[in-house]
Structure formats: structure tokens, C-alpha cells
Design a protein around this motif. Sequence first.
Motif, PDB file in Angstrom:
ATOM      1  N   THR A  40       0.846  -1.190   0.000  1.00 43.24           N
ATOM      2  CA  THR A  40       0.000   0.000   0.000  1.00 43.24           C
ATOM      3  C   THR A  40       0.881   1.240   0.000  1.00 43.24           C
ATOM      4  N   PRO A  41       1.026   1.890  -1.153  1.00 42.02           N
ATOM      5  CA  PRO A  41       1.878   3.082  -1.215  1.00 42.02           C
ATOM      6  C   PRO A  41       1.199   4.291  -0.589  1.00 42.02           C
ATOM      7  N   LYS A  42       2.015   5.261  -0.221  1.00 48.30           N
ATOM      8  CA  LYS A  42       1.498   6.544   0.246  1.00 48.30           C
ATOM      9  C   LYS A  42       2.457   7.620  -0.240  1.00 48.30           C
ATOM     10  N   PRO A  43       1.988   8.855  -0.375  1.00 44.56           N
ATOM     11  CA  PRO A  43       2.885   9.935  -0.814  1.00 44.56           C
ATOM     12  C   PRO A  43       4.002  10.153   0.205  1.00 44.56           C
ATOM     13  N   TRP A  44       5.156  10.550  -0.292  1.00 43.82           N
ATOM     14  CA  TRP A  44       6.259  10.913   0.594  1.00 43.82           C
ATOM     15  C   TRP A  44       6.756  12.297   0.200  1.00 43.82           C
ATOM     16  N   THR A  45       7.438  12.951   1.106  1.00 41.21           N
ATOM     17  CA  THR A  45       7.919  14.304   0.863  1.00 41.21           C
ATOM     18  C   THR A  45       9.426  14.367   1.093  1.00 41.21           C
ATOM     19  N   VAL A  46      10.049  15.388   0.542  1.00 42.11           N
ATOM     20  CA  VAL A  46      11.475  15.603   0.773  1.00 42.11           C
ATOM     21  C   VAL A  46      11.721  15.932   2.244  1.00 42.11           C
ATOM     22  N   SER A  47      10.761  16.579   2.868  1.00 46.54           N
ATOM     23  CA  SER A  47      10.873  16.841   4.299  1.00 46.54           C
ATOM     24  C   SER A  47      11.003  15.529   5.070  1.00 46.54           C
TER      25      SER A  47
ATOM     26  N   SER B 109       8.689  22.991  -3.608  1.00 48.76           N
ATOM     27  CA  SER B 109      10.134  22.815  -3.532  1.00 48.76           C
ATOM     28  C   SER B 109      10.497  21.439  -3.019  1.00 48.76           C
ATOM     29  N   LYS B 110      11.453  20.833  -3.680  1.00 47.44           N
ATOM     30  CA  LYS B 110      11.879  19.493  -3.296  1.00 47.44           C
ATOM     31  C   LYS B 110      13.407  19.424  -3.291  1.00 47.44           C
ATOM     32  N   VAL B 111      13.994  20.261  -2.477  1.00 42.04           N
ATOM     33  CA  VAL B 111      15.447  20.337  -2.382  1.00 42.04           C
ATOM     34  C   VAL B 111      15.888  19.793  -1.035  1.00 42.04           C
ATOM     35  N   LEU B 112      16.913  18.946  -1.075  1.00 36.70           N
ATOM     36  CA  LEU B 112      17.552  18.456   0.133  1.00 36.70           C
ATOM     37  C   LEU B 112      19.024  18.855   0.063  1.00 36.70           C
ATOM     38  N   ALA B 113      19.524  19.469   1.110  1.00 35.34           N
ATOM     39  CA  ALA B 113      20.938  19.845   1.162  1.00 35.34           C
ATOM     40  C   ALA B 113      21.493  19.451   2.517  1.00 35.34           C
TER      41      ALA B 113
ATOM     42  N   ALA C 201      32.133  19.746   3.155  1.00 36.32           N
ATOM     43  CA  ALA C 201      31.499  19.533   1.852  1.00 36.32           C
ATOM     44  C   ALA C 201      30.009  19.781   1.971  1.00 36.32           C
ATOM     45  N   ILE C 202      29.415  20.204   0.868  1.00 36.21           N
ATOM     46  CA  ILE C 202      27.965  20.390   0.809  1.00 36.21           C
ATOM     47  C   ILE C 202      27.414  19.564  -0.343  1.00 36.21           C
ATOM     48  N   VAL C 203      26.326  18.868  -0.076  1.00 36.07           N
ATOM     49  CA  VAL C 203      25.652  18.056  -1.088  1.00 36.07           C
ATOM     50  C   VAL C 203      24.275  18.655  -1.338  1.00 36.07           C
ATOM     51  N   LEU C 204      23.999  18.991  -2.595  1.00 35.00           N
ATOM     52  CA  LEU C 204      22.719  19.587  -2.997  1.00 35.00           C
ATOM     53  C   LEU C 204      21.971  18.603  -3.878  1.00 35.00           C
ATOM     54  N   LEU C 205      20.683  18.422  -3.602  1.00 30.66           N
ATOM     55  CA  LEU C 205      19.875  17.438  -4.328  1.00 30.66           C
ATOM     56  C   LEU C 205      18.512  18.017  -4.660  1.00 30.66           C
ATOM     57  N   ASN C 206      18.165  18.013  -5.933  1.00 29.09           N
ATOM     58  CA  ASN C 206      16.849  18.468  -6.375  1.00 29.09           C
ATOM     59  C   ASN C 206      16.012  17.240  -6.712  1.00 29.09           C
ATOM     60  N   PHE C 207      15.021  16.967  -5.897  1.00 25.50           N
ATOM     61  CA  PHE C 207      14.166  15.806  -6.099  1.00 25.50           C
ATOM     62  C   PHE C 207      12.937  16.150  -6.944  1.00 25.50           C
TER      63      PHE C 207
ATOM     64  N   GLY D 216      11.542  20.240 -11.811  1.00 27.35           N
ATOM     65  CA  GLY D 216      11.540  21.680 -12.058  1.00 27.35           C
ATOM     66  C   GLY D 216      12.777  22.353 -11.507  1.00 27.35           C
ATOM     67  N   MET D 217      13.003  23.603 -11.915  1.00 30.45           N
ATOM     68  CA  MET D 217      14.114  24.391 -11.378  1.00 30.45           C
ATOM     69  C   MET D 217      13.820  24.722  -9.917  1.00 30.45           C
ATOM     70  N   GLN D 218      14.877  24.731  -9.086  1.00 27.64           N
ATOM     71  CA  GLN D 218      14.694  24.990  -7.664  1.00 27.64           C
ATOM     72  C   GLN D 218      15.770  25.957  -7.171  1.00 27.64           C
ATOM     73  N   ASP D 219      15.343  26.894  -6.343  1.00 32.26           N
ATOM     74  CA  ASP D 219      16.280  27.822  -5.717  1.00 32.26           C
ATOM     75  C   ASP D 219      16.907  27.188  -4.478  1.00 32.26           C
ATOM     76  N   VAL D 220      18.173  27.524  -4.225  1.00 28.74           N
ATOM     77  CA  VAL D 220      18.881  27.014  -3.048  1.00 28.74           C
ATOM     78  C   VAL D 220      19.500  28.206  -2.321  1.00 28.74           C
ATOM     79  N   PRO D 221      18.811  28.786  -1.378  1.00 36.54           N
ATOM     80  CA  PRO D 221      19.307  29.985  -0.686  1.00 36.54           C
ATOM     81  C   PRO D 221      20.353  29.657   0.376  1.00 36.54           C
ATOM     82  N   ILE D 222      21.524  29.216  -0.069  1.00 33.33           N
ATOM     83  CA  ILE D 222      22.636  28.935   0.837  1.00 33.33           C
ATOM     84  C   ILE D 222      23.788  29.858   0.465  1.00 33.33           C
ATOM     85  N   ASP D 223      24.285  30.609   1.436  1.00 30.10           N
ATOM     86  CA  ASP D 223      25.371  31.559   1.175  1.00 30.10           C
ATOM     87  C   ASP D 223      26.667  30.833   0.836  1.00 30.10           C
ATOM     88  N   GLY D 224      27.433  31.426  -0.067  1.00 29.10           N
ATOM     89  CA  GLY D 224      28.771  30.936  -0.340  1.00 29.10           C
ATOM     90  C   GLY D 224      28.880  29.920  -1.457  1.00 29.10           C
TER      91      GLY D 224
END
Length: 585
Positions: free
Chosen positions: A309-316, A517-521, A538-544, A547-555
Motif C-alpha cells: 500500500t503506497p502513500k505519498p512521501w515528501t522531501v521533508s 520545492s523538493k530540495v535536500l541539502a 562539503a555540501i551536497v545539494l539534491l533536487n528531487f 523543475g528548477m529549484q532555488d537554493v538559498p545557501i550563502d557561499g
Amino acid sequence: MCDSERQVPWWREAVVYQIWPKSFYSARGTSTGDIQGIIEKLDYLKSLGVDTVWLSPHYASPMVDEGYDISDYQDINPLFGTLADADELIKQCHDRQMRVIFDLVAAYTSDQHKWFQESCSAAEGNPKRDWYIWRPAKVDANGNRRPPTNWASSFGGSAWEWNEERQQYYLHTYTKQQPDLNWRNEECRKAIYENAIEFWLKRGLDGFRVDTCNIYSKPEVFTNAPITKPEAEWQSPDSIIANGPHIHEYLKEMGQIFEKYDAVSVGELGRSTSTEEALKYVASSAKELSMVFLFDVVNMGRVKGEKFTPKPWTVSELAKLTEKLQTYVDDHDAWQTTLLESHDTARSVSRFSNDSLKFHSISAKMLCVYTVMLSGTLFLYQGMDIAMTNIPSFWGQEEYLDVQTINFLKEQREKGKSETEINQLMRGINLLARDNARTPVQWGDGPNAGFTAANAKPWMRINDNYKQVNIAQQETDGDSVLNFYRKAIAVRKQYPALFINGKFSLLLYYDDKHEGSKVLAFAKLDQSHSEEKSFPKAIVLLNFSAGMQDVPIDGLQEGKVLLSNYSPDEPSERLQPYESRVMIL
């Protein structure tokens, strides 16, 4: 001290590749894969960056549950080869400076095992009389024979089966052909240690993945399970049989054997075991298991307690579960694992990213970055390296061969479900069934996808997309998923202090209110504190998302990109569809 001088247990920095022997490669040109086929492909695995091979069960077995019903721990299923083949595999791995581990299935055996057959016929006083778990029947108000408890089997129906010869019920947590061993019996435990563990370690094996290791210790008094499904006759016994009263006593005995041979042990902790409970199994001071699998992320997207039985999942949700599994060993003398696919799961690219023609490759690379850059011992499953997908939704029910799927469909029909309702259930089965992981590996675009000889009939139908998704094609494509895995694993090994041993820190995810938005960093921090370290973070950025996604992380503009699944443009604060980026700041 530089990374090359660091000294850690060999298994902590291993890249482990799980092989499902039946579906890997057939050197003999038969319907199934075999051990000689694995040997032939070791150089391929070595080129991928794999240094440890894990084989799922290949022992003598009637194959009711695809080899998890073992009839002889010291022999090999003729489908896969001989004992000499197994010895040769161990030697060939070691010749390549690779390790090899097998499955240890010790919670139960096949009902064809000589131990069980003797236990069935054992007279009073026979030493094997209580090597399995036997209980007398109950009698209801109408005089009918009933099982001792209301426990459900994991594969449907009652967990108890009547045996005419003994006139008693025996417990089977899985199929009725898999009777549970009685770990309370000391002689039984000694026989398991001698036959299933030391027999192989003496032959040079490097360790085991320990199947269902938290259900060895059953309660002394068997009581009914709590009613969690009022509509069902049989109830889940998980709260009763998992993490039992003597489990750590047993695993310490086992741990002494592993320590003697410097063998690794990877425990399967199913049945919703908490991270707090898991620490009891993996604390170095406890000397039980090297590490364990927890399945919080793998089980995401399915209703708890329901297999199909599937259910929706979120990046959160993914972010929080990832943080949980990455940090539960922090400040403890313990170690964790990284796992996204196995023989018990569906394909990750079909569940967690996008297996459409347009996004298959790019989204699979994004999942590769997510998996490979997490801390702990890395486990990959056959076919992940080319992003094999779930089986097509149009396949008929007859193509599903796993006992779990077959029993579920049978049970639904017995409940009176119509074929229309069954077809609706097939949507969940197609997404979540274990069958998805068990189709033969797609080695090429020729007959039978190069899995076996052209004139052979593979034991299970090959996925229809093998002409588009196969190893031969991806070998020659520098931009393929396969070659991206090679690059990612190389980066992981180049910076072990960051990507194997680094401290995980969740940087950014959008909560469930931000559906767009579906970004995990996340960040990986070097904990070695060496002055020689030029790049401590190190920083790992992932767009799940597609669509295009903004990543408001400085530097980000100043960061150095180590790995990306897009062309190496200037780093920006926007991620393209399914983009993944690994940066050092």
C-alpha cells in the motif's frame, strides 16, 4: 595525518555490492545465474570501485522463499554450482584484494533440513526434540483445534502450522516451510555456530549479513499479539518477537566467533526497531554486530504494516529520516550503514526519483549522489549501477514470482476481492513488490539481455527496457549512470574523512507546506581536525523534482564542485531538474 595513513576497521570504508545469484549472470547458459557467473564478473565489480561482494543465499534449498529456506548450511544449491565453486569465489575475490560475505539465515531453516525432520519424529528424550518451537493446540468453545496464539506470518495466514506426526503446532515467522529454530536450546545454538558460521569462516569467508537477527529470542510464555487490525484473524507479533529477552546474550556468543576470525557482521534489524534499540546491537563495547541495517528510508512511501500500500512521501520526510539514520551513532562507539536498495525492495529510481525516458539517467545520478555521499559503510544492490527500473506496469500477475506477492494475491481472493479490485491492488504491487529487484541483470542489448545463453529461458522475465538500459551500452557512454557511479565512488574514496567518516549536518529542506520545492541539502564535516586538511567541509545539494529549484545557501558561488550530474558550469543558487552537486567550501 593524511587520509591514506588513517587506520580503521576494513569494513568501515568498504563499498559492498549485493548479488542476488539467481538473477546476476549465468556462466553455464542456464535459466539461472550461478557462482561461476559471479566469478566472471568480478573484474567488472572491481572497476566500479567495489571492494566487498555480498551474496544472498545460495545454499542447498527447496527454494520456497528463494533460498532463505535452507536445507543444508554446508552445501550449495545445484542451481548455482558446487562447494568447490564457492571456495573458488572466495579465492578469486581475495586474489583481487576484495572481500566476500554470505547471508547467515539462522532464525529458521527449511522444513527439509535434517534437523527439522528429526525434530518432527523425535521421541521423548531425543536431543533435537526442542530444536524448533513446538506448542500444543488450543481448543475453542466448539471443540475445534486452534493455533496456540493469534500470530500472523509475515507472508500471510497464521504463523503456526499443525504437524500430524508430533500432534503439535510449530512456529514459522515466514512461510510454513520455514520453521523457526529454538535459540533457547544451547545445543541448537552451538550447531548453528558450527554449521552455518565457522564452517564458512574456516574456508576464508570474510563475514555475514545476518538475516532477521533480532527475532532469535522468543518469549518464554507465548501470548496473543495486540489487535492492530480488527478486521484480520491473525495479528502482527512484531512487538512480541523482536528484540527478545535473550537476544543480546545470543549475539554476544556469535560476536565472539566473528571477533576470532576478524569477520564483519551486518545485522538486519527489521520490525520497526528504533535507533535507541539499534545502538545496543552495534556498540563496539557490546561486541555483538559490526553494524546493522535500519529501514526507515527504504520503507518511506509505504503504509506502515502494509506491504503493498503506497502513500505519498515528501522531501521533508526524507530529510528527517536521513538525518535520523546518519546521526544516531554520533557520540557513540558505533557505526552505521547506507542502503537504498536490496533484494527486499523495489527499484529506487522508480520509487524515489523518475524512471521516465526523459529523466531516467539524470535522476538516477541524483540518487547516486544521495547514496554514495552519506557516511557509513556503503551498500549497493545489483542493477543500481545502471539504474535498473521496476518491471512494467502492464505485466500480468503471472510474471510476479515472489512468494510474498503470490501469497498476498491468494489471500485477497480468499477474502472475496473481485478481479477489478485485484487489478487496483496491482498498482501498489507494481510499485513496491520485491519482484522488481529480482529481474535478471541487463548486461547487453542482445538475446536475454546477455544474462544467459540465447537459447535458454531465464527463470524470470527480463525487463522490457533492456535495450535502453544495459551495462554494455553504458560502458561505452562516458555520460552514463554506470560511469557516474564510478566517479562518485572515486570521490567518496578520495575524501574518506568527509564522505565515509564525516559528520552529517542537515542544511536545508523545505517543510511539507512548501509543496513546490523538493530540495535536500546537507553538509559533511571532517572530524579529523587535521591541520593538513585543505577542505574540511562539503555540501551536497539534491533536487528531487523535475523543475528548477532555488537554493538559498550563502557561499555557493565560491565553492569548488567535486561532482555534478550536469555540465560543470559556474555554481549557482539554482538547481536544474534532478540536479545533484557535491561541493567543497
